[in-house]
Write an enzyme that holds these catalytic residues in place. Structure first.
Site, short mmCIF file in Angstrom:
data_model
loop_
_atom_site.label_atom_id
_atom_site.label_comp_id
_atom_site.label_asym_id
_atom_site.label_seq_id
_atom_site.Cartn_x
_atom_site.Cartn_y
_atom_site.Cartn_z
CG ASP A 167 -2.06 0.98 1.12
OD1 ASP A 167 -3.22 0.54 1.12
OD2 ASP A 167 -1.79 2.20 1.04
CG ASN A 209 -11.93 -0.70 4.34
OD1 ASN A 209 -12.20 -1.17 5.44
ND2 ASN A 209 -10.80 -0.06 4.08
N GLY A 258 -15.58 2.63 4.32
CA GLY A 258 -14.31 3.33 4.10
C GLY A 258 -13.59 2.93 2.82
CD GLN A 259 -14.82 -0.64 -2.11
OE1 GLN A 259 -15.95 -0.92 -1.69
NE2 GLN A 259 -14.30 -1.18 -3.19
CB SER A 260 -10.77 5.29 -0.94
OG SER A 260 -9.59 4.51 -0.87
CG HIS A 280 -8.72 -3.21 -2.10
ND1 HIS A 280 -9.66 -2.46 -2.77
CD2 HIS A 280 -8.44 -2.51 -0.97
CE1 HIS A 280 -9.92 -1.36 -2.09
NE2 HIS A 280 -9.20 -1.36 -0.98
CG HIS A 291 -6.68 -2.87 3.38
ND1 HIS A 291 -5.97 -1.70 3.16
CD2 HIS A 291 -7.91 -2.66 2.86
CE1 HIS A 291 -6.75 -0.82 2.54
NE2 HIS A 291 -7.93 -1.37 2.35
P1 AMP Z 1 -9.69 1.33 0.55
O1 AMP Z 1 -9.72 2.67 1.23
O2 AMP Z 1 -10.08 0.18 1.41
O3 AMP Z 1 -10.43 1.37 -0.76
O4 AMP Z 1 -8.16 1.06 0.23
C1 AMP Z 1 -7.51 1.61 -0.87
C2 AMP Z 1 -6.06 1.60 -0.57
O5 AMP Z 1 -5.34 1.77 -1.77
C3 AMP Z 1 -5.59 2.72 0.38
O6 AMP Z 1 -5.01 2.15 1.55
C4 AMP Z 1 -4.57 3.49 -0.46
O7 AMP Z 1 -3.48 3.94 0.30
C5 AMP Z 1 -4.17 2.45 -1.49
N1 AMP Z 1 -3.68 2.97 -2.75
C6 AMP Z 1 -4.26 3.89 -3.56
N2 AMP Z 1 -3.54 4.07 -4.67
C7 AMP Z 1 -2.48 3.24 -4.58
C8 AMP Z 1 -1.35 2.96 -5.41
N3 AMP Z 1 -1.18 3.57 -6.59
N4 AMP Z 1 -0.45 2.05 -5.00
C9 AMP Z 1 -0.60 1.42 -3.81
N5 AMP Z 1 -1.64 1.63 -2.98
C10 AMP Z 1 -2.56 2.53 -3.35
#
Ligand code: AMP
Length: 114
Positions: free
Chosen positions: A30, A87, A93-95, A100, A102
């Site tokens: 990450d 998430n 909290g999914q962004s 995926h 974690h």
């Molecule tokens: P979520 O908030 O559960 O959707 O997790 C998305 C994760 O992706 C977050 O922890 C971000 O830090 C991570 N993330 C976003 N862009 C990248 C990237 N280019 N390389 C590695 N991790 C990323």
């Protein structure tokens, strides 16, 4: 649904610190680590979220969990333990809209999560 940055990582169009790859999955560090070990495990095929998964995705999601076990062993956190989080949606909290897991380890985790 539109593809995300994770599809670009799968196609190696943008860099990532990849720790594991096979035909169906990819695991990479990450970018914004929340623990000494923080790896994301994704299917190469995009599923937007757990809410978008179906019975046909069950073996793929199960495979990802075995990949998590392998990555935890590879990174040496299998004996101390680790946390696996997925998430889902806004309140979860999914962004990134590409399903995926974690994998977090290398320190003791708090409970309950924030
Ligand atoms: P979520 O908030 O559960 O959707 O997790 C998305 C994760 O992706 C977050 O922890 C971000 O830090 C991570 N993330 C976003 N862009 C990248 C990237 N280019 N390389 C590695 N991790 C990323």
């Amino acid at each position: 649904m539109p593809e995300t940055i994770f599809s670009k990582i799968v196609r190696k169009e943008i860099p990532a610190k990849i720790v594991f790859e096979d035909e169906w999955s990819l695991a990479f560090h990450d970018l914004n680590a929340k623990a000494p070990v923080h790896v994301l495990i994704i299917p190469k095929r995009q599923i937007d979220s757990l809410e978008h998964a179906s019975e046909e995705d069950a073996s793929l999601l199960g495979h990802l969990q075995i990949v998590i076990q392998q990555v935890a062993r590879q990174l040496g956190i299998h004996e101390s333990g680790y946390r696996v989080i997925m998430n889902c949606g806004r309140d979860g909290g999914q962004s990134v809209g590409h399903i995926h897991y974690h994998l977090l380890g290398g320190r003791a985790m708090d409970w309950p999560p924030g």
